[in-house]
Structures are given as structure tokens and as C-alpha cells.
Design a protein around this motif. Structure first.
Motif, PDB file in Angstrom:
ATOM      1  N   ARG A 233      -8.266  -3.188  27.856  1.00 20.88           N
ATOM      2  CA  ARG A 233      -7.097  -4.108  27.714  1.00 20.88           C
ATOM      3  C   ARG A 233      -5.868  -3.395  26.754  1.00 20.88           C
ATOM      4  N   LEU A 234      -4.399  -4.330  27.282  1.00 24.72           N
ATOM      5  CA  LEU A 234      -3.411  -3.917  26.339  1.00 24.72           C
ATOM      6  C   LEU A 234      -3.310  -4.986  25.216  1.00 24.72           C
ATOM      7  N   ILE A 235      -3.872  -4.937  23.896  1.00 29.36           N
ATOM      8  CA  ILE A 235      -3.896  -5.989  23.039  1.00 29.36           C
ATOM      9  C   ILE A 235      -3.246  -6.925  22.460  1.00 29.36           C
ATOM     10  N   GLU A 236      -1.446  -5.631  22.331  1.00 24.10           N
ATOM     11  CA  GLU A 236      -0.713  -6.122  21.537  1.00 24.10           C
ATOM     12  C   GLU A 236       0.706  -5.114  21.865  1.00 24.10           C
ATOM     13  N   GLU A 237       1.533  -5.766  21.734  1.00 27.68           N
ATOM     14  CA  GLU A 237       2.966  -4.950  22.168  1.00 27.68           C
ATOM     15  C   GLU A 237       3.749  -5.922  21.290  1.00 27.68           C
ATOM     16  N   GLN A 238       4.152  -4.431  20.908  1.00 25.35           N
ATOM     17  CA  GLN A 238       5.448  -4.925  19.621  1.00 25.35           C
ATOM     18  C   GLN A 238       6.716  -3.461  18.841  1.00 25.35           C
ATOM     19  N   ASP A 239       7.911  -4.559  19.069  1.00 25.86           N
ATOM     20  CA  ASP A 239       8.029  -3.020  18.595  1.00 25.86           C
ATOM     21  C   ASP A 239       7.521  -2.476  17.244  1.00 25.86           C
ATOM     22  N   THR A 240       8.330  -0.726  17.203  1.00 23.86           N
ATOM     23  CA  THR A 240       7.249  -0.417  16.323  1.00 23.86           C
ATOM     24  C   THR A 240       7.497  -0.530  14.999  1.00 23.86           C
ATOM     25  N   VAL A 241       8.737  -0.834  14.560  1.00 24.65           N
ATOM     26  CA  VAL A 241       8.907  -1.049  13.379  1.00 24.65           C
ATOM     27  C   VAL A 241       7.885  -2.591  12.797  1.00 24.65           C
ATOM     28  N   ALA A 242       8.033  -3.709  13.436  1.00 26.08           N
ATOM     29  CA  ALA A 242       7.530  -4.806  13.729  1.00 26.08           C
ATOM     30  C   ALA A 242       5.912  -4.526  13.845  1.00 26.08           C
ATOM     31  N   LEU A 243       5.427  -3.568  14.528  1.00 33.36           N
ATOM     32  CA  LEU A 243       3.836  -3.330  14.754  1.00 33.36           C
ATOM     33  C   LEU A 243       3.658  -2.991  13.681  1.00 33.36           C
ATOM     34  N   PHE A 244       4.085  -1.867  13.213  1.00 33.86           N
ATOM     35  CA  PHE A 244       3.508  -1.551  11.672  1.00 33.86           C
ATOM     36  C   PHE A 244       3.467  -2.256  10.897  1.00 33.86           C
ATOM     37  N   SER A 245       5.176  -2.964  10.458  1.00 32.04           N
ATOM     38  CA  SER A 245       5.111  -3.299   9.582  1.00 32.04           C
ATOM     39  C   SER A 245       4.190  -4.661   9.373  1.00 32.04           C
ATOM     40  N   ASN A 246       3.776  -5.800  10.156  1.00 30.67           N
ATOM     41  CA  ASN A 246       3.505  -6.760  10.847  1.00 30.67           C
ATOM     42  C   ASN A 246       2.782  -7.202  12.111  1.00 30.67           C
ATOM     43  N   PRO A 247       1.598  -6.175  11.948  1.00 32.16           N
ATOM     44  CA  PRO A 247       0.509  -5.691  12.839  1.00 32.16           C
ATOM     45  C   PRO A 247       0.285  -7.482  13.222  1.00 32.16           C
ATOM     46  N   LEU A 248      -0.034  -8.145  13.979  1.00 36.60           N
ATOM     47  CA  LEU A 248      -0.842  -9.317  14.533  1.00 36.60           C
ATOM     48  C   LEU A 248      -1.761  -9.641  14.777  1.00 36.60           C
ATOM     49  N   HIS A 249      -2.483  -8.722  16.003  1.00 40.61           N
ATOM     50  CA  HIS A 249      -3.674  -8.260  16.137  1.00 40.61           C
ATOM     51  C   HIS A 249      -4.539  -7.753  15.457  1.00 40.61           C
ATOM     52  N   PRO A 250      -6.213  -8.889  14.949  1.00 42.78           N
ATOM     53  CA  PRO A 250      -6.750  -7.829  14.058  1.00 42.78           C
ATOM     54  C   PRO A 250      -7.149  -6.492  14.516  1.00 42.78           C
ATOM     55  N   TYR A 251      -7.242  -5.783  15.672  1.00 41.57           N
ATOM     56  CA  TYR A 251      -8.104  -5.276  15.588  1.00 41.57           C
ATOM     57  C   TYR A 251      -6.323  -4.058  15.363  1.00 41.57           C
ATOM     58  N   THR A 252      -5.422  -4.491  15.413  1.00 45.99           N
ATOM     59  CA  THR A 252      -4.469  -3.328  15.190  1.00 45.99           C
ATOM     60  C   THR A 252      -3.973  -3.526  13.600  1.00 45.99           C
ATOM     61  N   ARG A 253      -4.770  -4.839  13.035  1.00 51.08           N
ATOM     62  CA  ARG A 253      -4.237  -4.323  11.581  1.00 51.08           C
ATOM     63  C   ARG A 253      -5.423  -3.908  10.975  1.00 51.08           C
ATOM     64  N   GLY A 254      -6.614  -3.764  12.301  1.00 51.46           N
ATOM     65  CA  GLY A 254      -8.455  -3.258  11.766  1.00 51.46           C
ATOM     66  C   GLY A 254      -7.873  -1.698  11.641  1.00 51.46           C
ATOM     67  N   LEU A 255      -6.779  -1.314  12.412  1.00 46.39           N
ATOM     68  CA  LEU A 255      -6.838   0.550  12.741  1.00 46.39           C
ATOM     69  C   LEU A 255      -6.132   1.122  11.806  1.00 46.39           C
ATOM     70  N   LEU A 256      -4.696  -0.180  11.689  1.00 41.07           N
ATOM     71  CA  LEU A 256      -3.748   0.470  10.504  1.00 41.07           C
ATOM     72  C   LEU A 256      -4.199   0.401   8.933  1.00 41.07           C
ATOM     73  N   ALA A 257      -5.053  -0.786   8.814  1.00 38.74           N
ATOM     74  CA  ALA A 257      -6.135   0.181   7.811  1.00 38.74           C
ATOM     75  C   ALA A 257      -7.249   0.836   7.271  1.00 38.74           C
ATOM     76  N   ALA A 258      -7.706   0.877   8.067  1.00 43.32           N
ATOM     77  CA  ALA A 258      -9.142   2.485   8.070  1.00 43.32           C
ATOM     78  C   ALA A 258      -8.326   3.584   8.016  1.00 43.32           C
ATOM     79  N   ARG A 259      -6.536   4.030   8.161  1.00 47.62           N
ATOM     80  CA  ARG A 259      -6.167   5.131   7.729  1.00 47.62           C
ATOM     81  C   ARG A 259      -5.651   5.671   6.546  1.00 47.62           C
TER      82      ARG A 259
END
Lengths: 307, 321
Positions: A233-259
Motif C-alpha cells: 500500500r502507498l501509505i503516505e505521499e508528501q513533498d520531500t521536505v514536508a515528508l522528512f520534516s513532518n512525517p504524518l504516518h506512524p510507519y514513516t515516523r518509525g522508518l525515519l527514527a530507526a536510522r
């Protein structure tokens, strides 16, 4: 409408194993605008490569598209006859793969493999096509292109092979380039050069790029918009800067935090990393995953309408 | 020298391979895979070796493990040589250092259950048998985040992350002091990488382990290492504490490597700034010159690792003063 018409629209794309097997893609909706670089990021098995292959029409049995549409220039690619589709493939929509060694023909010279594109899609004769192939090698910054055109794939380094793949893919100036993990097999310094090359050439020609990668850093550096995939599933779609500075979906947040981030230890110390499961509740993945409204709102609204 | 000998010392290690000759009348050219490498691993530390493919980092690891005979140089464990005459045998060596491989599936026997594989080590080394051995296996599986029931399963029944946990369990079974981790994360997904990094850091603290980690992932290296060595064409070009190498990267190759990492924070900040290099003595020239690829057929120019600050060395051209 502030947005130009999309170059490619994927609607409710579903891919299944065989007729009754499990679903691999559960209704993907995405638009690629002319000239933009769109990133698809996700972990292995999320369906990002299958999405790329579906657009290209290269799914292998038993995988097949069970529903949905892929529109390119007012035609549904999925309804196109194989012949018509072959004409588009490589000409208007081209693809580069992760491992250039397996994608290139080991018994044909580099020059022949590039020239083939001009012969098949542009109707040039072989001598003219070979001259164009040398120019194409020059444009991807392969040193001494005349000499290299006579070389075979095994005589080139990994980075050079990937440059050859780019030369083949961009030979006919396609409208869309699908790049599936183009630099995953390369060293970081070589990766930086290859990414810069893709960026420069596509920008100059106005070629749109669908960049499929698991590497959040690569996606952040290359793309204007990013789609995050998880479990088909495509779970989130945003402009790049918005996605990396303000990820909305918990999965995206998890992915960014894990690195771990370069330079973060100086202040943060040698902490344990946040694991995905600590951020993502189980009901935020798979069937229960919410599809998130993008700032544009267009795509997500359509997704709801079809649901 | 004062104080106890370091846990592991790599002294002037060289591994050269003969390159294929065009004809038998040509002299054999040597490929200097590892060339005069000196490295020290202290108790409880994590030493990371970074560099690109072909730089000799994996060959160095193999030489430490005794899987590659060095052309010259020695590897000392607590001051005693691990190679040459009087060196410990394979069995003894297995209890000093163990290796965790990049692709755990390729390094596990598909026809042997996990439990049997782990038990075999205990019986071969005569450490434990019967129910005591089984208890140890169960304990080890729990320690790496698996369940004792997993002992009955075969490698194909596990996910990539679980297999890497099994690889770590296998390496720890004989209670070694050193783990050599050869790209332990590169076959894994981002979310699984975080789990394995956490497991490795936790095990290191709990079991007082020392790590030699081979990696090309600089963000991970910065996060977990105590010391970092940067290798380029068989030589260490920069070496020091993680902080020195990452906050004042000085050798042009180290700087190029760090600059090449696709960094998401730089995108958000809209700019990319490399940390400043440490000052080097006037007139000093870095070696090798990275603007051209070194030719492996020529002898490398004389160079030395110069100390440019506390716990920070960088390779300069010329003989050591």
C-alpha cells in the motif's frame, strides 16, 4: 488547477499472484508530473519494485495486474496490445535496474547495446546508430567513449556499467525513467556520481523519474515528492521536505527514527536506536493502515472515492 | 610500554596477492590488498574499518580470523602472536575471535537445525553436553532475541533479521572475546538494522565484548564505534577516535567519503557542510593523492601515519620523521 496534468496516472493498481493467490499491491494511486522526480521508498516486500515493473509491463508470471489502470497520454497502458506497448517501452518509458551486470548482454559490446536503441526505436542504420552510441556514452561521462563502445560489460567497473545502463535508458529521450535501486550495488562515492548524472541529464531533458529505493538519504537528495510504501500500500505521499520534516504516518515516523543520522552522536550520544515496532502500532500496518491525505489533497480524495 | 598489552594488535600487516600474468615470461605483479596496516583493539571497544570495495577491509578481517595467511606482519592477542611459530591452534583461536558474516543465509547449513548447529560447537570443544548443553543453547537463543523453541527450526524458516540473530548466536556460543562483524547490516532492511544495532550494542555492554566492524555505512559506524580506521587501496589513510574522525575528517579521502553519504538532514537544512579538517603541519602533503586512482602496479610512495592531534592520525607523504 495549480498542478499540470500528470504524465502518468496510476489508479487503484492491484497485483496478484496467479488468479486466487495473495494480493501484492492493494490499490496503488499515484500521479507522476512531467519532469518531476518522484521517489518510492519502502522496505523489501513493500511492493515498490512491483509498482515500477507494472508500469513498465514487465511483471513475470505468476504475478499479474488484477485491477486498475495506468494512464499515459490518454491511453491505458494495461489495455495496450503487446506490440504497441513494446514500442513505448525503452522509447517513451525506460528503466534502469539495480544490477547492471545482469541487465546487460554479456556477449554484445556496449556500443552495440546502445546502438540497438536507435536502430529499433529511431530506424537509424547501424553505422549512424553506432556514432550516436558513442555520443551517448560521452554524455554519461564515460572516458574515451570510442574505445569503451567496443568493450564488453565484464570489462567495465560497476559504476561504469551503470552509466552504460543510463545511456541506454536515456538514448531515446524518454518522458519517464523508472530507476529501480540504481545505486544500491555501488560504493558511496560512485553512487554520488551516478545520482548526480541521473539528476543532471533528466533535468536537462525534462525527463520525469520514478526513483525506487530503500535508502531514505538517496530519496531525500533526489526527489521532489515521495511516496512511502508498506505491505503493498502507498501509505503516505508528501513533498520531500514536508515528508522528512513532518512525517504524518506512524510507519514513516518509525522508518525515519530507526536510522542513525550522520553527525547526531556528537549531541545525542551512543543511544539505542528507536525500533520501528516502538513507534508503529500493529494496527497501523497492513489492512488497517490509513492512507494519508497529502497536502495537495487530490490523490487521497480519489483514493477514498474508489474505496 | 606501560600498562597491559591491548586486547588485539595488528602490526605491520600486509597481504599481497599475485596478479594473473599475461604470459609466463612476465614477472608476477603483486596486488597489495593490505599494505603495512597497524591497528589496535582495546578491551570492550568497537573498532570500525571503513572504505570502499577493494580497499582491503575484509582481507584485514580475514587475516585477524586466521582465514587468510598474511604475507608479512603479525596479529597479537594480549601480546601473544596469533600467527607464526608457537601460535595457538584453530580450536584455541575459535575461542578468541569469531566472525559474523554479511549474508547469514549463505553461512548457515540449510540441512541442519539451528539447535544442532549450536550444540555441535559445545560438544566439539568439549564445553558441555546433554541437558546442560541444551540449556546453554536455549539461553543463547533468548539472549539474541529468539525463543528456545527456535532450536528445532531450519535456516529457511527464519526471516533475514532472525538469521542475522542466529549468526550472532553462533558466533557467541564459545564465549569469544572478539567478534569480527563483516558488513553485518548491509543485507537487512532499515527497521531490522536498528534491531541488530541495538542487539550488538547491548551484547557488547553485557558480555564486555570487543568488536571489529567492517562497514561502508558511515552513519552506522559513527553511531556505534569507539575507534575508526579509514582504508584506501590497502592502506590506512586516517585513524583515530570516532569523534576525531567524524568531527574533524582530515584526509581528503575521508572527506570525500563523508561528503558522498546521501544525508537527509542536509536536504532539510538546504545546505551541506562538511566538518572542518584538523590542522596539519606546514608543507605536509597527504598520501596517496586521491585525484588519480593509485596504480596497483607501481610501488606506493613512501608515506607514514602522522599524529595530528590526540588520538588522531592521518597518512602524509614522505618517511616518518
Amino acid at each position: 488547477m495549480p498542478n499540470p496534468d500528470p504524465l502518468l496516472s496510476v489508479r487503484d493498481l492491484r497485483v496478484q499472484v496467479g488468479r486466487r493467490g495473495p494480493q501484492i499491491l492493494h490499490g496503488i494511486n499515484l500521479d507522476i508530473l512531467p519532469g518531476e522526480t518522484y521517489g518510492l521508498v519502502g522496505e523489501s516486500g513493500s511492493g515498490k519494485s512491483v509498482t515500477g515493473l507494472s508500469i513498465m509491463g514487465l511483471l513475470k508470471r505468476p504475478l499479474n495486474v488484477s485491477a486498475g489502470s495506468i494512464h499515459y497520454q490518454d491511453q491505458n497502458l494495461l489495455k495496450l496490445a503487446p506490440r504497441a506497448r513494446r514500442r513505448l517501452r525503452g522509447d517513451r518509458i525506460a528503466m534502469i535496474f539495480q544490477e547492471p551486470m545482469t541487465a546487460l548482454n554479456p556477449v554484445a559490446s556496449i556500443g552495440t547495446q546502445i546502438a540497438e536503441m536507435f536502430v529499433i526505436h529511431r530506424g537509424l542504420d547501424w553505422p549512424a546508430a553506432r556514432r550516436r552510441a558513442v555520443e551517448a556514452l560521452d554524455s554519461v561521462q564515460v572516458p574515451s567513449p570510442e574505445e569503451r563502445a567496443r568493450a564488453y560489460p565484464h570489462q567495465l567497473s560497476g559504476g561504469m556499467r551503470q552509466r552504460v545502463m543510463i545511456a541506454i535508458a536515456l538514448a531515446c529521450r524518454p518522458d519517464l525513467l523508472i530507476a529501480d535501486e540504481p545505486t544500491t550495488a555501488l560504493d558511496v562515492t560512485v553512487q554520488a556520481g551516478v545520482l548526480k548524472l541521473i539528476d543532471e541529464l533528466c533535468r536537462a531533458e525534462g525527463t520525469a523519474v520514478l526513483l525506487v529505493s530503500h535508502d531514505l538519504g538517496v530519496i531525500a537528495n533526489m526527489c521532489q515528492r515521495v511516496g512511502v510504501m508498506d505491505r503493498g500500500r502507498l501509505i503516505e505521499e508528501q513533498d520531500t521536505v514536508a515528508l522528512f520534516s513532518n512525517p504524518l504516518h506512524p510507519y514513516t515516523r518509525g522508518l525515519l527514527a530507526a536510522r542513525p543520522r550522520l553527525g547526531s552522536r556528537v549531541e545525542g550520544g551512543r543511544k539505542r536506536l528507536t525500533e520501528l515496532e516502538e513507534i508503529v502500532p500493529p494496527n497501523a500496518r497492513g489492512h488497517d493502515a490509513p492512507t494519508l491525505v497529502t497536502p495537495r489533497g487530490v490523490r487521497a480524495a480519489r483514493a477514498e472515492a474508489t474505496a | 610500554m606501560t600498562g597491559p598489552a591491548p586486547l588485539l594488535e595488528i602490526r605491520d600487516l600486509s597481504v599481497h596477492f599475485a596478479r594473473p600474468r599475461p604470459t609466463i615470461f612476465h614477472p608476477a605483479e603483486m596486488l597489495r590488498a593490505v599494505d603495512h596496516v597497524d591497528l589496535t583493539l582495546h578491551e570492550g571497544e568497537c573498532l570500525s574499518i571503513v572504505g570502499e570495495s577493494g580497499c582491503g577491509k575484509s582481507t584485514t578481517a580475514l587475516a585477524v580470523m586466521g582465514l587468510q595467511e598474511p604475507t608479512a606482519g603479525t596479529v597479537l592477542y594480549r601480546g601473544k602472536p596469533l600467527n607464526g611459530p608457537g601460535a595457538p591452534g584453530r580450536k584455541e583461536r575459535a575461542r578468541i575471535a569469531q566472525m559474523v558474516f554479511q549474508d547469514p543465509f549463505a553461512s548457515l547449513n540449510p540441512r541442519i537445525s539451528i539447535g544442532r548447529m549450536l550444540l555441535a560447537q559445545l560438544s566439539l570443544h568439549g564445553i558441555a553436553s546433554g541437558s546442560e548443553a541444551r540449556d546453554r543453547v536455549a539461553e543463547m537463543l533468548t539472549r539474541v532475541g529468539l525463543s528456545p523453541d527456535h532450536a528445532r527450526r531450519f535456516p529457511h524458516e527464519f526471516s533475514g533479521g532472525q538469521r542475522q540473530r542466529i549468526g550472532i548466536a553462533r558466533a557467541l556460543m564459545l564465549d569469544p572475546r572478539i567478534l569480527v562483524l563483516d558488513e553485518p547490516l548491509s543485507a537487512l532492511d532499515v527497521s531490522i538494522q536498528a534491531q541488530i544495532i541495538n542487539l550488538l550494542m547491548e551484547l557488547q555492554e553485557r558480555l564486555k565484548l570487543s568488536y571489529i566492524m567492517i562497514s561502508h555505512d558511515l552513519s552506522v559506524v559513527e553511531h556505534v564505534s569507539d575507534r575508526v580506521a579509514v582504508m584506501y587501496f590497502g592502506r590506512v589513510v586516517e585513524e583515530g577516535g570516532w569523534k576525531q574522525v567524524f568531527t574533524t575528517p582530515t584526509h581528503p579521502y575521508t572527506r570525500r567519503l563523508i561528503d558522498s553519504v546521501p544525508d537527509m538532514d542536509a536536504v532539510l537544512a538546504q545546505r551541506r557542510e562538511l566538518p572542518p579538517p584538523a590542522p596539519v603541519p606546514d608543507g605536509a602533503r597527504f598520501s596517496p593523492d586521491i585525484s588519480a586512482r593509485p596504480d596497483p602496479r607501481t610501488m606506493p610512495e613512501p608515506s607514514h601515519l602522522a599524529t595530528i592531534g590526540p588520538d588522531h592520525r592521518v597518512r602524509l607523504a614522505g618517511k616518518a620523521p
